[in-house]
Design an enzyme around this catalytic site. Sequence first.
Site, PDB file in Angstrom:
ATOM      1  N   GLU A 166     111.194  47.227  -5.845  1.00 29.74           N
ATOM      2  CA  GLU A 166     110.954  46.503  -4.589  1.00 29.74           C
ATOM      3  C   GLU A 166     110.285  45.192  -4.981  1.00 29.74           C
ATOM      4  O   GLU A 166     109.115  45.178  -5.361  1.00 29.74           O
ATOM      5  CB  GLU A 166     110.068  47.303  -3.635  1.00 29.74           C
ATOM      6  CG  GLU A 166     109.867  46.579  -2.318  1.00 29.74           C
ATOM      7  CD  GLU A 166     108.808  47.220  -1.432  1.00 29.74           C
ATOM      8  OE1 GLU A 166     108.505  46.634  -0.374  1.00 29.74           O
ATOM      9  OE2 GLU A 166     108.266  48.272  -1.803  1.00 29.74           O
TER      10      GLU A 166
ATOM     11  N   LYS B  56     100.432  53.704 -12.841  1.00 31.63           N
ATOM     12  CA  LYS B  56      99.665  52.527 -13.242  1.00 31.63           C
ATOM     13  C   LYS B  56      99.495  51.627 -12.024  1.00 31.63           C
ATOM     14  O   LYS B  56     100.392  50.883 -11.641  1.00 31.63           O
ATOM     15  CB  LYS B  56     100.344  51.733 -14.359  1.00 31.63           C
ATOM     16  CG  LYS B  56      99.368  50.704 -15.003  1.00 31.63           C
ATOM     17  CD  LYS B  56     100.043  49.459 -15.498  1.00 31.63           C
ATOM     18  CE  LYS B  56     100.304  48.433 -14.437  1.00 31.63           C
ATOM     19  NZ  LYS B  56      99.072  47.791 -13.879  1.00 31.63           N
TER      20      LYS B  56
ATOM     21  N   GLY C 224     106.542  44.869  -6.887  1.00 29.47           N
ATOM     22  CA  GLY C 224     105.852  43.670  -7.358  1.00 29.47           C
ATOM     23  C   GLY C 224     106.769  42.472  -7.365  1.00 29.47           C
ATOM     24  O   GLY C 224     107.696  42.365  -6.561  1.00 29.47           O
ATOM     25  N   GLY C 225     106.537  41.553  -8.311  1.00 30.25           N
ATOM     26  CA  GLY C 225     107.235  40.284  -8.333  1.00 30.25           C
ATOM     27  C   GLY C 225     108.582  40.332  -9.039  1.00 30.25           C
ATOM     28  O   GLY C 225     108.878  41.225  -9.831  1.00 30.25           O
TER      29      GLY C 225
ATOM     30  N   GLU D 277      95.723  46.391 -11.872  1.00 30.38           N
ATOM     31  CA  GLU D 277      94.426  46.373 -12.552  1.00 30.38           C
ATOM     32  C   GLU D 277      93.315  45.838 -11.664  1.00 30.38           C
ATOM     33  O   GLU D 277      92.129  46.026 -11.958  1.00 30.38           O
ATOM     34  CB  GLU D 277      94.513  45.533 -13.834  1.00 30.38           C
ATOM     35  CG  GLU D 277      94.755  44.044 -13.635  1.00 30.38           C
ATOM     36  CD  GLU D 277      96.231  43.688 -13.576  1.00 30.38           C
ATOM     37  OE1 GLU D 277      96.566  42.518 -13.819  1.00 30.38           O
ATOM     38  OE2 GLU D 277      97.060  44.582 -13.281  1.00 30.38           O
TER      39      GLU D 277
ATOM     40  N   CYS E  42     104.162  41.650   4.175  1.00 28.38           N
ATOM     41  CA  CYS E  42     105.592  41.553   3.856  1.00 28.38           C
ATOM     42  C   CYS E  42     106.457  41.976   5.044  1.00 28.38           C
ATOM     43  O   CYS E  42     107.493  42.600   4.875  1.00 28.38           O
ATOM     44  CB  CYS E  42     105.949  42.366   2.619  1.00 28.38           C
ATOM     45  SG  CYS E  42     105.086  41.841   1.136  1.00 28.38           S
TER      46      CYS E  42
END
Length: 543
Positions: A249, A174, A227-228, A177, A283
């Site tokens: 992560e 996934k 992600g967050g 989006e 990052c």
Amino acid sequence: MPELFIGGRWVAAVDGRVREIRCPADGTLVATVDEAGPQDAAAAVTAAREAFDRGPWPATPAAERGALLLRVAALIERDKDALARAESLDTGKRLVESEYDMDDIANCFRYFGNLVASGGTDRIVDTGSPGVDSRVVHVPVGVCALITPWNYPLLQTAWKVAPALGAGNTFVLKPSELTPHTAIVLMRLLAETGLPDGVANLVLGTGPDAGAPLTEDPRVDMVSFTGGLVTGRRIMAAAAATVKKVALELGGKNPNIVFDDADYETAVDYALMAVFLHSGQVCSAGAIDSPKLLMLSGIGPAGDLRDCGVDVRVDSPGVGSHLQDHPEGVIMWEAKQPMVTRSTQWWEIGIFTGTEPGLDRPDLMFHYGSVPFDMNTYRRGYPTTDNAFCLTPNVTRARSMGTVRLRTRDFRDKPRVDPRYFTDEHDIRVMIHGLRLAREITARAPMAAWAGAELAPGPAAQSDEELFSYIQETHNTVYHPAGTVRMGSASDADSPLDPQLRVKGAGGLRVADASVMPCLPAVNPCITTMMIGEKCADMIRAG
């Protein structure tokens, strides 16, 4: 053509939903794609489970799995131009950057292909006993849910898909989006290599609708998510119910490592590139590490450098001093009504205000969070709940100043950071004012209809002393460190940089990140930091 890939077939979303994908660079419509829901996610898991339990892929010899990954690498190189264009349209990044990414992505598949094809994954362990045979054997995990972010869509996908396939797993991917197109192309390339049906599956959609069902499905054996922090916590909690393996992560910046024999000017150049490349979404920036880089290179407070065994090039006492930040508190309520379970981002409201008359800008700011923010409160014994909201006051013009110092001369050691939050009475006063104002806001309509019990600090905390005690044990930061290599006048011995961002006492060296700010702005400093980089580039071009 439908864009969901499930069980070897391209299918449309069950409920017919679609999403417009627009290029962030100019807002133009790139495409309209299918948007999956829980039924589509369940179907994809079914296909992956069937392919793992009854299909040939897990038992396929390692050499054949590795050869397939090498074919994927070759196909990515074949279609590099089309993939790079799709990546740039989705992300808005420069085409040349996307082209560089495609090389890295092909190399990722090639690396894991060669690793798996070499057959060197199992090993025999010498137990010291001739009658005992001990062998380490690697087996696939099973069905993997792979959830990737938007900043490097296909590269992040490659880092998950290539090792998952190489180990004999099946997966459901996934992607964000917002950036689905290179994931769609990758599925076509995997099908072209002859990968068995159901091994690779793709669902497009939001986290709550397409991602959460994957993390909660008991048929999924592992979740890998980039992600967050807030989403990562939810994934870990969901995975715990069925004891899934989890790889997370969760955001952050990576330090720079500079060896003693490095060219420090080159090291600083690369650190600056890490800050600004890809609009700061790499990052890999060195926020706290800017003064560390200089001090390891011999530019900093002479006494501190000598204490760490670093030869002094330039005695610059301001390096690592004047650390500023936006310290933050939290006040949290249990919600009387069900909170939202779907959000573009969970911190959707900001409030700026002043705590006294005559200010030229606000000295207090709130974020409103539609989720519990109990990172520091729960471990201190304050109650929590999944159905909560909070306000997080932060001091926008903090006067407390901290320091960044070397621990040792070893580049592997993190710097010693002392933020010294709330060591100035001004900051204490503003934060206490913020907690009281948050209570006033929540007591009014419409929030009064939502606010249940105050969970932290709780209604018993009323006096300044009680509120400050709570602040001391639960405060955090908005992660806006700045000012540790500040610019100033040429005659200011306490400012390591001159007005042109040049390091005083060192030729051909400038610093261009948040550390150069003489005063941290009241708002998020990211835009200001980017402007500093642009201004520095202008000055360098001008000579």
